[in-house]
Design a protein around this motif. Sequence first.
Motif, short mmCIF file in Angstrom:
data_model
loop_
_atom_site.label_atom_id
_atom_site.label_comp_id
_atom_site.label_asym_id
_atom_site.label_seq_id
_atom_site.Cartn_x
_atom_site.Cartn_y
_atom_site.Cartn_z
N ASN A 49 5.37 16.70 12.73
CA ASN A 49 4.51 15.51 12.74
C ASN A 49 5.33 14.33 13.22
OD1 ASN A 49 2.61 13.54 12.31
ND2 ASN A 49 2.89 13.48 10.09
N VAL A 50 4.98 13.78 14.37
CA VAL A 50 5.74 12.64 14.91
C VAL A 50 5.07 11.31 14.57
CG1 VAL A 50 6.61 14.05 16.80
CG2 VAL A 50 4.54 12.69 17.15
N ASP A 51 3.83 11.36 14.10
CA ASP A 51 3.10 10.12 13.80
C ASP A 51 3.19 9.81 12.31
OD1 ASP A 51 2.23 9.82 16.49
OD2 ASP A 51 0.70 11.34 16.14
N MET A 52 4.29 9.18 11.93
CA MET A 52 4.56 8.84 10.54
C MET A 52 4.91 7.36 10.45
SD MET A 52 7.02 12.08 9.56
CE MET A 52 8.22 11.58 10.81
N PRO A 53 3.96 6.49 10.14
CA PRO A 53 4.25 5.06 10.08
C PRO A 53 5.46 4.76 9.19
CG PRO A 53 1.90 5.44 9.90
CD PRO A 53 2.56 6.79 9.84
N GLY A 54 6.31 3.87 9.68
CA GLY A 54 7.52 3.53 8.94
C GLY A 54 7.91 2.08 9.13
N GLU A 55 9.05 1.71 8.56
CA GLU A 55 9.49 0.31 8.55
C GLU A 55 10.39 -0.02 9.74
OE1 GLU A 55 9.71 -0.27 3.69
OE2 GLU A 55 11.46 0.47 4.79
N VAL A 56 10.22 -1.25 10.22
CA VAL A 56 11.14 -1.82 11.21
C VAL A 56 12.07 -2.78 10.47
CG1 VAL A 56 11.35 -3.29 13.24
CG2 VAL A 56 9.50 -1.63 13.11
N LEU A 57 13.37 -2.61 10.66
CA LEU A 57 14.37 -3.45 10.00
C LEU A 57 15.09 -4.33 11.01
CD1 LEU A 57 16.14 -0.72 7.79
CD2 LEU A 57 14.02 -1.98 7.27
N HIS A 113 6.61 -2.89 11.38
CA HIS A 113 6.29 -1.47 11.18
C HIS A 113 6.23 -0.76 12.53
CE1 HIS A 113 2.13 -2.27 12.50
NE2 HIS A 113 2.17 -3.34 11.72
N HIS A 114 6.33 0.57 12.46
CA HIS A 114 6.29 1.40 13.68
C HIS A 114 5.45 2.64 13.42
CE1 HIS A 114 9.01 4.48 12.09
NE2 HIS A 114 9.76 3.50 11.58
N ARG A 138 11.65 -1.24 23.87
CA ARG A 138 11.20 -2.56 23.41
C ARG A 138 9.71 -2.62 23.12
NH1 ARG A 138 10.29 -6.96 28.10
NH2 ARG A 138 8.90 -7.62 26.43
N ARG A 139 9.01 -1.52 23.23
CA ARG A 139 7.57 -1.54 23.00
C ARG A 139 7.16 -0.48 21.97
NH1 ARG A 139 5.52 -4.82 26.90
NH2 ARG A 139 6.69 -5.01 28.86
N GLY A 140 5.93 -0.63 21.46
CA GLY A 140 5.37 0.39 20.59
C GLY A 140 5.62 0.17 19.11
N PHE A 141 6.20 -0.98 18.73
CA PHE A 141 6.40 -1.31 17.31
C PHE A 141 6.04 -2.78 17.10
CE2 PHE A 141 10.44 -1.59 19.59
CZ PHE A 141 10.83 -2.90 19.34
N PHE A 142 5.82 -3.17 15.84
CA PHE A 142 5.39 -4.53 15.52
C PHE A 142 6.48 -5.25 14.73
CE2 PHE A 142 3.57 -7.39 12.30
CZ PHE A 142 2.97 -8.34 13.13
N VAL A 143 6.80 -6.47 15.17
CA VAL A 143 7.76 -7.33 14.46
C VAL A 143 7.05 -8.64 14.12
CG1 VAL A 143 9.92 -8.63 14.62
CG2 VAL A 143 9.75 -6.33 15.63
N ARG A 144 7.00 -8.98 12.84
CA ARG A 144 6.30 -10.18 12.38
C ARG A 144 6.94 -11.44 12.95
NH1 ARG A 144 6.47 -7.30 7.46
NH2 ARG A 144 8.31 -8.51 6.83
N GLY A 145 6.10 -12.29 13.51
CA GLY A 145 6.54 -13.60 13.98
C GLY A 145 7.50 -13.58 15.16
N ALA A 146 7.58 -12.48 15.87
CA ALA A 146 8.53 -12.38 17.00
C ALA A 146 8.11 -13.31 18.13
CB ALA A 146 8.60 -10.94 17.50
N GLN A 147 9.04 -14.13 18.59
CA GLN A 147 8.80 -15.04 19.70
C GLN A 147 9.43 -14.54 21.00
OE1 GLN A 147 6.81 -17.83 19.32
NE2 GLN A 147 6.45 -16.92 17.29
N GLU A 148 10.25 -13.52 20.89
CA GLU A 148 10.89 -12.94 22.07
C GLU A 148 11.06 -11.44 21.86
OE1 GLU A 148 15.24 -13.95 22.37
OE2 GLU A 148 14.66 -15.44 20.86
N PRO A 149 11.28 -10.68 22.93
CA PRO A 149 11.33 -9.21 22.81
C PRO A 149 12.44 -8.73 21.87
CG PRO A 149 11.15 -9.88 25.11
CD PRO A 149 11.44 -11.12 24.33
N GLY A 181 6.34 5.92 13.90
CA GLY A 181 7.08 7.16 13.69
C GLY A 181 8.35 7.16 14.51
N TYR A 182 9.51 7.37 13.86
CA TYR A 182 10.80 7.14 14.53
C TYR A 182 11.02 7.99 15.78
CZ TYR A 182 12.83 11.48 12.62
OH TYR A 182 13.12 12.79 12.34
N MET A 183 10.34 9.15 15.88
CA MET A 183 10.58 10.01 17.04
C MET A 183 9.95 9.46 18.32
SD MET A 183 10.49 13.89 15.60
CE MET A 183 10.16 13.77 13.86
N HIS A 184 9.15 8.42 18.20
CA HIS A 184 8.58 7.79 19.38
C HIS A 184 9.57 6.85 20.08
CE1 HIS A 184 4.30 8.96 18.99
NE2 HIS A 184 4.54 8.96 17.67
#
Length: 346
Positions: A206-214, A223-224, A235-246, A226-229
Amino acid sequence: MKEKRERVLVGMSGGVDSTVTAKLLQEWGYDVVGVYMKLHDNPAYHERNIERVRHVAEYLGIEVSVLDLTDAFKEAVYDPFVEGYRRGLTPNPCAVCNRHIKFGRMMEYADELGCDYLATGHYVRHDGRNILEAVDETKDQSYFLFDIDKSLLPRILFPLGEWRKEDVKAYAAKIPALQAFATQKESSEICFVETTYVDVLKKHMNVDMPGEVLDTEGNVIGHHKGYMHYTIGKRRGFFVRGAQEPHYVSRIIAEKNQIVVTKKDTLLADRIYFDRPNLPDSMRDFECEVKIRYRTKKIPCRVRIDEEGQGTIELQEPVYGVAAGQAAVFYEGPRLLGGGWITGAE
């Protein structure tokens, strides 16, 4: 009495490069035999390619056989590829395949057939002792050959090492029986990956396992899926709160299903660690140039290897995207010195 011609086994894939390789060797006076290697389970893929190989064999009037190496390939290449991603690495299956299959099991098969040489359509040269970059720098494949047994070089032929890709295609286009090979679509870099590596992994886990971005200090910032993605530098495919740059992936923590991200200016590394070196024993402290991925440029560096085979590379200029599981490959001008497998960087 007629002198016996030297016999050469040509690894034939059904593509233009191996096709022209077989044709050239026959023109040069060798007794050519061909082999198609089945390396993975994809009947339609093999049926199409075997048909092409047999077409070439009929045109050249040579014998060709099909060598089923699916079990050996699975053990040496495919399973470690899947396990590598499971551990958060970025594997390099082509270099592994060259060592164990193409210049391992295929060379053993050449011996069984009584062949003097083994030939492939790789864009690379050698002088009998050292592998050298191809004349066509855009197609050079020496990076993927860093880990083969160099003692085999006197028995290996690389006819395309002096050729440019466009000239290979033009050569095939002039021969009516081979014209279709000059225009067919090129095969993918990894033979068993039809779409993306993630689709391969989905067959096993299972590659689709939501996890944390640190962030680099260990704070949860997003959040992301699944780490295998993800691979280092993505630089794409994950969410970072309040990110103003990549932000870019700088580390994968597989056991916790976490990824660490950072801004581009802090993704640089100037020290790389590696193990399992394939280098002469005398090379333990030397200066050279290094490539950390196939398509990256060479960087001047200092290499040191300790008694346990653990290596450190000090780069003269920092690089982006150093990924554990990839190969660090060393050069001196066009000469391939060897390399090792990257374990980390900072």
